[in-house]
Design a protein around this motif. Structure first.
Motif, PDB file in Angstrom:
ATOM      1  N   LEU A 144       0.853  -1.190   0.000  1.00 26.23           N
ATOM      2  CA  LEU A 144       0.000   0.000   0.000  1.00 26.23           C
ATOM      3  C   LEU A 144       0.888   1.240   0.000  1.00 26.23           C
ATOM      4  N   LEU A 145       0.668   2.142  -0.945  1.00 21.10           N
ATOM      5  CA  LEU A 145       1.400   3.407  -1.021  1.00 21.10           C
ATOM      6  C   LEU A 145       0.403   4.516  -1.354  1.00 21.10           C
ATOM      7  N   PRO A 146      -0.232   5.102  -0.329  1.00 22.20           N
ATOM      8  CA  PRO A 146      -1.244   6.153  -0.578  1.00 22.20           C
ATOM      9  C   PRO A 146      -0.616   7.408  -1.174  1.00 22.20           C
ATOM     10  N   PHE A 147      -1.457   8.230  -1.785  1.00 24.79           N
ATOM     11  CA  PHE A 147      -1.011   9.512  -2.307  1.00 24.79           C
ATOM     12  C   PHE A 147      -0.663  10.456  -1.157  1.00 24.79           C
ATOM     13  N   ALA A 148       0.172  11.432  -1.451  1.00 17.94           N
ATOM     14  CA  ALA A 148       0.521  12.469  -0.486  1.00 17.94           C
ATOM     15  C   ALA A 148       0.177  13.831  -1.092  1.00 17.94           C
ATOM     16  N   CYS A 149       0.404  14.872  -0.323  1.00 16.34           N
ATOM     17  CA  CYS A 149       0.173  16.230  -0.807  1.00 16.34           C
ATOM     18  C   CYS A 149       1.505  16.913  -1.085  1.00 16.34           C
ATOM     19  N   ASP A 150       1.536  17.708  -2.130  1.00 18.49           N
ATOM     20  CA  ASP A 150       2.667  18.568  -2.411  1.00 18.49           C
ATOM     21  C   ASP A 150       2.241  19.972  -1.980  1.00 18.49           C
ATOM     22  N   THR A 151       2.867  20.478  -0.933  1.00 18.54           N
ATOM     23  CA  THR A 151       2.402  21.739  -0.349  1.00 18.54           C
ATOM     24  C   THR A 151       2.591  22.936  -1.274  1.00 18.54           C
ATOM     25  N   GLU A 152       3.358  22.772  -2.348  1.00 16.20           N
ATOM     26  CA  GLU A 152       3.463  23.851  -3.322  1.00 16.20           C
ATOM     27  C   GLU A 152       2.143  24.031  -4.069  1.00 16.20           C
ATOM     28  N   PHE A 153       1.385  22.934  -4.193  1.00 15.07           N
ATOM     29  CA  PHE A 153       0.124  22.971  -4.938  1.00 15.07           C
ATOM     30  C   PHE A 153      -1.093  22.771  -4.026  1.00 15.07           C
ATOM     31  N   HIS A 154      -0.991  21.838  -3.102  1.00 14.68           N
ATOM     32  CA  HIS A 154      -2.130  21.469  -2.256  1.00 14.68           C
ATOM     33  C   HIS A 154      -1.997  22.170  -0.907  1.00 14.68           C
ATOM     34  N   ARG A 155      -2.571  23.343  -0.790  1.00 12.48           N
ATOM     35  CA  ARG A 155      -2.399  24.140   0.416  1.00 12.48           C
ATOM     36  C   ARG A 155      -3.589  25.072   0.597  1.00 12.48           C
ATOM     37  N   ARG A 156      -3.697  25.584   1.770  1.00  6.39           N
ATOM     38  CA  ARG A 156      -4.755  26.522   2.098  1.00  6.39           C
ATOM     39  C   ARG A 156      -4.448  27.876   1.449  1.00  6.39           C
ATOM     40  N   VAL A 157      -5.442  28.524   0.897  1.00  8.82           N
ATOM     41  CA  VAL A 157      -5.245  29.834   0.271  1.00  8.82           C
ATOM     42  C   VAL A 157      -6.257  30.830   0.838  1.00  8.82           C
ATOM     43  N   GLU A 158      -5.862  32.094   0.819  1.00 12.24           N
ATOM     44  CA  GLU A 158      -6.765  33.162   1.244  1.00 12.24           C
ATOM     45  C   GLU A 158      -7.625  33.584   0.050  1.00 12.24           C
ATOM     46  N   VAL A 159      -8.938  33.687   0.281  1.00 16.00           N
ATOM     47  CA  VAL A 159      -9.855  34.068  -0.800  1.00 16.00           C
ATOM     48  C   VAL A 159     -10.754  35.203  -0.333  1.00 16.00           C
ATOM     49  N   SER A 160     -11.300  35.906  -1.317  1.00 18.47           N
ATOM     50  CA  SER A 160     -12.236  36.979  -1.009  1.00 18.47           C
ATOM     51  C   SER A 160     -13.602  36.383  -0.668  1.00 18.47           C
ATOM     52  N   PRO A 161     -14.491  37.139  -0.034  1.00 16.86           N
ATOM     53  CA  PRO A 161     -15.848  36.638   0.244  1.00 16.86           C
ATOM     54  C   PRO A 161     -16.577  36.193  -1.021  1.00 16.86           C
ATOM     55  N   GLU A 162     -16.344  36.912  -2.140  1.00 16.90           N
ATOM     56  CA  GLU A 162     -17.004  36.537  -3.403  1.00 16.90           C
ATOM     57  C   GLU A 162     -16.493  35.189  -3.902  1.00 16.90           C
ATOM     58  N   GLU A 163     -15.173  34.997  -3.793  1.00 15.20           N
ATOM     59  CA  GLU A 163     -14.595  33.713  -4.210  1.00 15.20           C
ATOM     60  C   GLU A 163     -15.064  32.584  -3.303  1.00 15.20           C
ATOM     61  N   ALA A 164     -15.151  32.860  -2.013  1.00 16.17           N
ATOM     62  CA  ALA A 164     -15.615  31.841  -1.073  1.00 16.17           C
ATOM     63  C   ALA A 164     -17.039  31.416  -1.405  1.00 16.17           C
ATOM     64  N   LYS A 165     -17.856  32.374  -1.789  1.00 18.69           N
ATOM     65  CA  LYS A 165     -19.250  32.062  -2.137  1.00 18.69           C
ATOM     66  C   LYS A 165     -19.318  31.234  -3.419  1.00 18.69           C
ATOM     67  N   THR A 166     -18.453  31.571  -4.386  1.00 15.32           N
ATOM     68  CA  THR A 166     -18.468  30.869  -5.676  1.00 15.32           C
ATOM     69  C   THR A 166     -17.884  29.462  -5.569  1.00 15.32           C
ATOM     70  N   PHE A 167     -16.759  29.351  -4.869  1.00 19.39           N
ATOM     71  CA  PHE A 167     -16.011  28.094  -4.867  1.00 19.39           C
ATOM     72  C   PHE A 167     -16.161  27.279  -3.586  1.00 19.39           C
ATOM     73  N   GLY A 168     -16.780  27.867  -2.561  1.00 23.69           N
ATOM     74  CA  GLY A 168     -16.872  27.179  -1.289  1.00 23.69           C
ATOM     75  C   GLY A 168     -17.988  26.144  -1.252  1.00 23.69           C
ATOM     76  N   GLY A 169     -18.004  25.367  -0.187  1.00 25.73           N
ATOM     77  CA  GLY A 169     -19.036  24.345  -0.009  1.00 25.73           C
ATOM     78  C   GLY A 169     -18.697  23.479   1.179  1.00 25.73           C
ATOM     79  N   ALA A 170     -19.701  22.817   1.722  1.00 27.47           N
ATOM     80  CA  ALA A 170     -19.462  21.919   2.850  1.00 27.47           C
ATOM     81  C   ALA A 170     -18.633  20.707   2.415  1.00 27.47           C
ATOM     82  N   ILE A 171     -18.863  20.262   1.165  1.00 25.77           N
ATOM     83  CA  ILE A 171     -18.149  19.095   0.617  1.00 25.77           C
ATOM     84  C   ILE A 171     -17.648  19.460  -0.779  1.00 25.77           C
TER      85      ILE A 171
END
Length: 209
Positions: A144-171
């Motif tokens: 078993l060799l699960p995938f990992a994250c590359d923090t250069e690409f897979h990381r938390r980003v700061e977004v505007s309220p408009e972006e959060a509304k467009t791209f956000g979601g519970a899932i």
């Protein structure tokens, strides 16, 4: 260490292939890449006439063997392996090269796939579903060799309220469209669900997604 990495390079967007290649280089290894979808005959012609498809597939496999002969790597890693035929894996092993199969997704035809997988020295599965599917074939070197994250690409980003509304979601689901994925996601379409990735424009208009 010298490594040949055989995987699919999508011309339109990055995939796990590029992430894995970057990780290998970052670890300091000498990497040679091989695109296992580099067919010379257009897909429509290969689909319409099987002898053409067989000819082009074997041409691609022979090219992989030639690259292994030329560069003499320590390891040849093959992603998924659907386009690499068992007899060519054997030929690479006869060169004294360790062959590794890295299964990204659960095998589509497990019995046929197991026959091909058995030719590799080591097999890695990215998830337990593929591992459990192949365990019944008593394959040697199955890990078993699960995938990992590359923090250069897979990381938390700061977004505007408009972006959060467009791209956000519970899932959120991020990945390519496949009919079986559509069926699963339709079952949770009542939630605050976001689906992202190539091909999702194919969903029927009457889909709850």
């Amino acid at each position: 260490m010298k490594i040949i990495f055989c995987g699919y390079h999508n011309p339109h967007f990055m995939t796990v292939t590029e992430y894995a290649e970057k990780a290998i280089r970052t670890l300091g290894h000498d990497l040679i890449t091989f695109n296992d979808a580099d067919f010379s005959i257009p897909g429509r012609a290969r689909t319409a006439f099987k002898p053409l498809a067989d000819f082009d597939l074997r041409r691609l496999n022979r090219k992989l063997v030639r690259i292994n002969k030329r560069y003499k790597p320590d390891i040849c890693i093959v992603c998924d392996g659907y386009r690499i035929l068992p007899e060519y894996v054997k030929e690479i092993k006869r060169l004294g090269i360790t062959t590794v199969l890295w299964i990204m997704d659960p095998p589509r035809d497990s019995q046929l796939f197991a026959g091909s997988a058995a030719e590799y020295d080591i097999i890695f599965c990215s998830g337990t579903e593929a591992q459990e599917t192949l365990n019944k074939y008593n394959l040697v070197g199955l890990n078993l060799l699960p995938f990992a994250c590359d923090t250069e690409f897979h990381r938390r980003v700061e977004v505007s309220p408009e972006e959060a509304k467009t791209f956000g979601g519970a899932i959120s689901f991020v990945g390519s469209f496949y009919p079986n994925r559509m069926e699963i996601l339709q079952g949770i379409a009542d939630f605050d669900l976001g689906v992202w990735g190539p091909g999702w424009e194919k969903i029927p208009q009457n889909s709850p997604l």
